[in-house]
Design a protein around this motif. Structure first.
Motif, PDB file in Angstrom:
ATOM      1  N   LYS A 257     -25.379  26.738  40.740  1.00  0.00           N
ATOM      2  CA  LYS A 257     -25.867  28.228  39.946  1.00  0.00           C
ATOM      3  C   LYS A 257     -25.787  29.252  40.909  1.00  0.00           C
ATOM      4  CE  LYS A 257     -30.098  26.116  37.609  1.00  0.00           C
ATOM      5  NZ  LYS A 257     -31.554  26.127  37.721  1.00  0.00           N
ATOM      6  N   SER A 258     -24.908  30.182  40.258  1.00  0.00           N
ATOM      7  CA  SER A 258     -24.755  31.613  41.011  1.00  0.00           C
ATOM      8  C   SER A 258     -24.882  32.584  39.989  1.00  0.00           C
ATOM      9  CB  SER A 258     -23.334  31.366  41.666  1.00  0.00           C
ATOM     10  OG  SER A 258     -22.363  31.227  40.571  1.00  0.00           O
ATOM     11  N   LYS A 259     -24.676  34.059  40.660  1.00  0.00           N
ATOM     12  CA  LYS A 259     -24.722  35.049  39.890  1.00  0.00           C
ATOM     13  C   LYS A 259     -23.230  35.111  39.347  1.00  0.00           C
ATOM     14  CE  LYS A 259     -28.770  36.743  40.498  1.00  0.00           C
ATOM     15  NZ  LYS A 259     -29.862  37.229  39.248  1.00  0.00           N
ATOM     16  N   SER A 260     -23.067  35.756  38.005  1.00  0.00           N
ATOM     17  CA  SER A 260     -21.703  35.877  37.664  1.00  0.00           C
ATOM     18  C   SER A 260     -20.615  36.426  38.560  1.00  0.00           C
ATOM     19  CB  SER A 260     -21.538  36.569  36.367  1.00  0.00           C
ATOM     20  OG  SER A 260     -21.990  38.159  36.728  1.00  0.00           O
ATOM     21  N   TYR A 261     -20.976  37.297  39.377  1.00  0.00           N
ATOM     22  CA  TYR A 261     -20.071  38.206  40.388  1.00  0.00           C
ATOM     23  C   TYR A 261     -19.823  37.358  41.477  1.00  0.00           C
ATOM     24  CZ  TYR A 261     -24.162  39.609  43.007  1.00  0.00           C
ATOM     25  OH  TYR A 261     -25.411  39.463  43.749  1.00  0.00           O
ATOM     26  N   MET A 262     -20.702  36.426  41.799  1.00  0.00           N
ATOM     27  CA  MET A 262     -20.573  35.235  42.859  1.00  0.00           C
ATOM     28  C   MET A 262     -20.056  34.023  42.695  1.00  0.00           C
ATOM     29  SD  MET A 262     -21.439  36.910  45.728  1.00  0.00           S
ATOM     30  CE  MET A 262     -21.563  35.447  46.852  1.00  0.00           C
ATOM     31  N   ASP A 263     -19.733  33.850  41.180  1.00  0.00           N
ATOM     32  CA  ASP A 263     -19.284  32.414  40.684  1.00  0.00           C
ATOM     33  C   ASP A 263     -18.262  31.929  41.570  1.00  0.00           C
ATOM     34  OD1 ASP A 263     -20.013  30.141  38.835  1.00  0.00           O
ATOM     35  OD2 ASP A 263     -18.162  30.837  38.031  1.00  0.00           O
ATOM     36  N   LYS A 264     -16.965  32.791  41.451  1.00  0.00           N
ATOM     37  CA  LYS A 264     -15.702  32.233  41.905  1.00  0.00           C
ATOM     38  C   LYS A 264     -15.560  32.154  43.473  1.00  0.00           C
ATOM     39  CE  LYS A 264     -13.893  37.066  42.942  1.00  0.00           C
ATOM     40  NZ  LYS A 264     -13.008  38.061  42.544  1.00  0.00           N
ATOM     41  N   TYR A 265     -16.710  32.507  44.247  1.00  0.00           N
ATOM     42  CA  TYR A 265     -16.949  32.297  45.463  1.00  0.00           C
ATOM     43  C   TYR A 265     -17.764  30.901  45.698  1.00  0.00           C
ATOM     44  CZ  TYR A 265     -15.263  37.000  46.137  1.00  0.00           C
ATOM     45  OH  TYR A 265     -14.879  38.157  46.000  1.00  0.00           O
ATOM     46  N   ILE A 266     -18.882  30.600  44.889  1.00  0.00           N
ATOM     47  CA  ILE A 266     -19.790  29.515  44.958  1.00  0.00           C
ATOM     48  C   ILE A 266     -19.010  28.373  44.483  1.00  0.00           C
ATOM     49  CG2 ILE A 266     -21.940  28.668  44.434  1.00  0.00           C
ATOM     50  CD1 ILE A 266     -23.125  31.500  44.815  1.00  0.00           C
ATOM     51  N   ASN A 267     -18.491  28.604  43.365  1.00  0.00           N
ATOM     52  CA  ASN A 267     -17.813  27.510  42.553  1.00  0.00           C
ATOM     53  C   ASN A 267     -16.180  27.821  42.329  1.00  0.00           C
ATOM     54  OD1 ASN A 267     -20.136  25.872  41.449  1.00  0.00           O
ATOM     55  ND2 ASN A 267     -20.594  27.884  40.590  1.00  0.00           N
ATOM     56  N   PRO A 268     -15.480  27.658  43.539  1.00  0.00           N
ATOM     57  CA  PRO A 268     -14.063  28.056  43.500  1.00  0.00           C
ATOM     58  C   PRO A 268     -13.307  27.287  42.799  1.00  0.00           C
ATOM     59  CG  PRO A 268     -14.772  27.022  45.698  1.00  0.00           C
ATOM     60  CD  PRO A 268     -15.943  27.243  44.792  1.00  0.00           C
ATOM     61  N   GLU A 269     -12.092  27.475  42.187  1.00  0.00           N
ATOM     62  CA  GLU A 269     -11.466  26.581  41.296  1.00  0.00           C
ATOM     63  C   GLU A 269     -10.809  25.537  41.817  1.00  0.00           C
ATOM     64  OE1 GLU A 269      -7.377  27.207  38.464  1.00  0.00           O
ATOM     65  OE2 GLU A 269      -8.237  29.153  39.445  1.00  0.00           O
ATOM     66  N   ALA A 270     -10.545  25.481  43.176  1.00  0.00           N
ATOM     67  CA  ALA A 270     -10.004  24.211  43.751  1.00  0.00           C
ATOM     68  C   ALA A 270     -11.293  23.340  43.791  1.00  0.00           C
ATOM     69  CB  ALA A 270      -9.736  24.576  45.317  1.00  0.00           C
ATOM     70  N   PHE A 271     -12.513  23.625  44.099  1.00  0.00           N
ATOM     71  CA  PHE A 271     -13.795  22.878  44.200  1.00  0.00           C
ATOM     72  C   PHE A 271     -13.765  22.078  42.705  1.00  0.00           C
ATOM     73  CE2 PHE A 271     -18.290  22.355  43.026  1.00  0.00           C
ATOM     74  CZ  PHE A 271     -18.430  21.475  43.978  1.00  0.00           C
ATOM     75  N   LEU A 272     -13.511  22.877  41.877  1.00  0.00           N
ATOM     76  CA  LEU A 272     -13.932  22.397  40.247  1.00  0.00           C
ATOM     77  C   LEU A 272     -12.618  21.432  39.925  1.00  0.00           C
ATOM     78  CD1 LEU A 272     -15.041  25.702  38.375  1.00  0.00           C
ATOM     79  CD2 LEU A 272     -16.478  23.900  39.049  1.00  0.00           C
ATOM     80  N   LYS A 273     -11.465  21.619  40.281  1.00  0.00           N
ATOM     81  CA  LYS A 273     -10.588  21.025  40.029  1.00  0.00           C
ATOM     82  C   LYS A 273     -10.692  19.615  40.729  1.00  0.00           C
ATOM     83  CE  LYS A 273      -6.491  24.000  38.827  1.00  0.00           C
ATOM     84  NZ  LYS A 273      -5.380  24.621  39.548  1.00  0.00           N
ATOM     85  N   GLU A 274     -11.074  19.457  41.967  1.00  0.00           N
ATOM     86  CA  GLU A 274     -11.600  18.396  42.692  1.00  0.00           C
ATOM     87  C   GLU A 274     -12.446  17.498  42.136  1.00  0.00           C
ATOM     88  OE1 GLU A 274     -13.094  17.069  47.219  1.00  0.00           O
ATOM     89  OE2 GLU A 274     -12.200  19.216  46.808  1.00  0.00           O
ATOM     90  N   GLN A 275     -13.528  18.202  41.613  1.00  0.00           N
ATOM     91  CA  GLN A 275     -14.622  17.439  40.684  1.00  0.00           C
ATOM     92  C   GLN A 275     -14.017  16.680  39.789  1.00  0.00           C
ATOM     93  OE1 GLN A 275     -16.838  17.292  43.498  1.00  0.00           O
ATOM     94  NE2 GLN A 275     -18.396  17.390  41.894  1.00  0.00           N
ATOM     95  N   LYS A 276     -13.314  17.590  38.842  1.00  0.00           N
ATOM     96  CA  LYS A 276     -12.737  17.068  37.677  1.00  0.00           C
ATOM     97  C   LYS A 276     -11.894  15.785  37.918  1.00  0.00           C
ATOM     98  CE  LYS A 276     -10.558  18.572  33.333  1.00  0.00           C
ATOM     99  NZ  LYS A 276     -10.038  19.640  32.653  1.00  0.00           N
ATOM    100  N   ALA A 277     -11.137  15.781  39.079  1.00  0.00           N
ATOM    101  CA  ALA A 277     -10.267  14.890  39.291  1.00  0.00           C
ATOM    102  C   ALA A 277     -11.083  13.507  39.743  1.00  0.00           C
ATOM    103  CB  ALA A 277      -9.205  15.187  40.542  1.00  0.00           C
ATOM    104  N   GLU A 278     -12.121  13.843  40.318  1.00  0.00           N
ATOM    105  CA  GLU A 278     -13.058  12.499  40.559  1.00  0.00           C
ATOM    106  C   GLU A 278     -13.667  11.947  39.360  1.00  0.00           C
ATOM    107  OE1 GLU A 278     -15.835  13.385  43.747  1.00  0.00           O
ATOM    108  OE2 GLU A 278     -14.423  13.890  45.324  1.00  0.00           O
TER     109      GLU A 278
END
Length: 355
Positions: free
Chosen positions: A192-213
């Protein structure tokens, strides 16, 4: 109207026996009777009661065993009946008229049991046609792959045919997950994060890693079930490294195993129910005075029990006779228990001198 090879005399006997079965309230599938000689009835018995089965050496071996047993006077098949709608029943041509009446009454009892017993409720009622379909499919694989290769695989499959979930058709072992739940379960969870902080708290690399798992976990699930599987044949069909034809043959063996399973689970009650009704119909309705001795002799032979043996006909019919006796005398349910308690209290009061 189904074709049958019954003589006019036997057809009249069948009509009379069926009328008695209806009078007693039996609720059965339509029954088609066929008269076979001893070679034909042994062949059908070797195929498990079906005239059309896939080719395999075990059926020939069973036919030889039955034929020799008949030739040496060790056994004789009087009848067979198939759980199907309509039911198919086979009569031995050498039976006496009295035997044919007895067998017909027995068959109507079986058909009533097939139609109304819970264990048979999941079975395919058009299995006669399905067996012919199985034969066609396996003969096609024999033409494509060769007899020895297909027969060797069937040998392996038949050695596993009892490794099914005997209670699977009647209970739900796993929680059903609908497609929406599954989709939600497989979605990458974001912090959970504010919209302006989302790209820092849920970076794209992190989301890709989670999706790969998640994708890796999904692939692992395809290779092995999440929960233990009691049905070994189903497990092999889903997860074993099999060719398409092998997977299909294994599914055929599994389908037939589930079809025949209730006959093993209910052998005593099934034979007992049929014996109870053939005994009732014959002794109260169908027997002529001149047939009583032969009937008593054959019925006693059917129910005979050797020392240390178990005869399902005898045990089953005695269970139903006991049920009938208790019902007729009111020995059932809460009222009977209250009656027993009242009698017991009166006996104790009398013993204690309380009246």
């Amino acid at each position: 109207m189904h074709k049958t090879n019954l003589s006019p005399e036997l057809e009249e006997v069948r009509r009379i026996i069926e009328s008695y079965a209806k009078d007693y309230g039996l609720d059965y599938f339509p029954v088609i009777f066929e008269v076979l000689d001893w070679k034909q009835i042994n062949m059908v018995a070797a195929y498990g009661g079906f005239p059309n089965r896939y080719p395999h050496w075990r059926f020939g071996m069973e036919y030889e065993r039955l034929s020799k047993s008949y030739a040496y006077g060790l056994s004789k098949i009087y009848e067979m009946v198939i759980n199907n709608n309509p039911s198919y029943a086979y009569l031995l041509h050498s039976n006496t008229d009295m035997d044919q009446k007895l067998v017909m009454a027995h068959v109507y009892g079986h058909s009533d049991f097939f139609k109304n017993n819970l264990y048979f409720s999941h079975t395919n009622r058009k299995m006669m046609d399905q067996m012919a379909n199985h034969k066609t499919r396996i003969k096609k694989y024999i033409d494509e792959e060769g007899l020895e290769k297909v027969e060797a695989f069937i040998d392996v499959a038949l050695s596993l045919e009892n490794l099914i979930d005997t209670h699977g058709p009647y209970i739900q072992r796993k929680r059903e997950i609908n497609q929406g739940d599954e989709q939600e379960k497989e979605t990458v969870k974001k912090l959970k994060s504010k919209s302006y902080m989302d790209k820092y708290i849920n970076p794209e690399a992190f989301l890709k890693e989670q999706k790969a798992e998640l994708e890796k976990a999904k692939e692992e699930k395809k290779k092995f079930p999440a929960d233990p599987e009691r049905d070994v044949l189903h497990f092999l069909i889903q997860y074993a490294s099999l060719e398409r034809w092998q997977r299909d043959i294994l599914s055929i063996i599994r389908e037939e195993a589930y079809y025949f399973l209730p006959q093993m689970q209910t052998k005593i009650m099934n034979e007992g129910w049929a014996s109870f009704w053939h005994s009732t119909i014959m002794t109260q309705k169908a027997l002529k005075p001149s047939e009583f001795i032969d009937y008593a002799d054959h019925h006693a032979g059917t129910l005979a029990t050797s020392r240390g043996g178990l005869n399902p006909y005898k045990l089953g019919i005695e269970l139903f006779r006991d049920i009938e006796d208790r019902w007729n005398k009111g020995k059932f349910g809460k009222d009977y228990e209250d009656c027993k308690d009242m009698v017991e209290r009166k006996r104790w009061n009398k013993d204690l001198g309380l009246g």
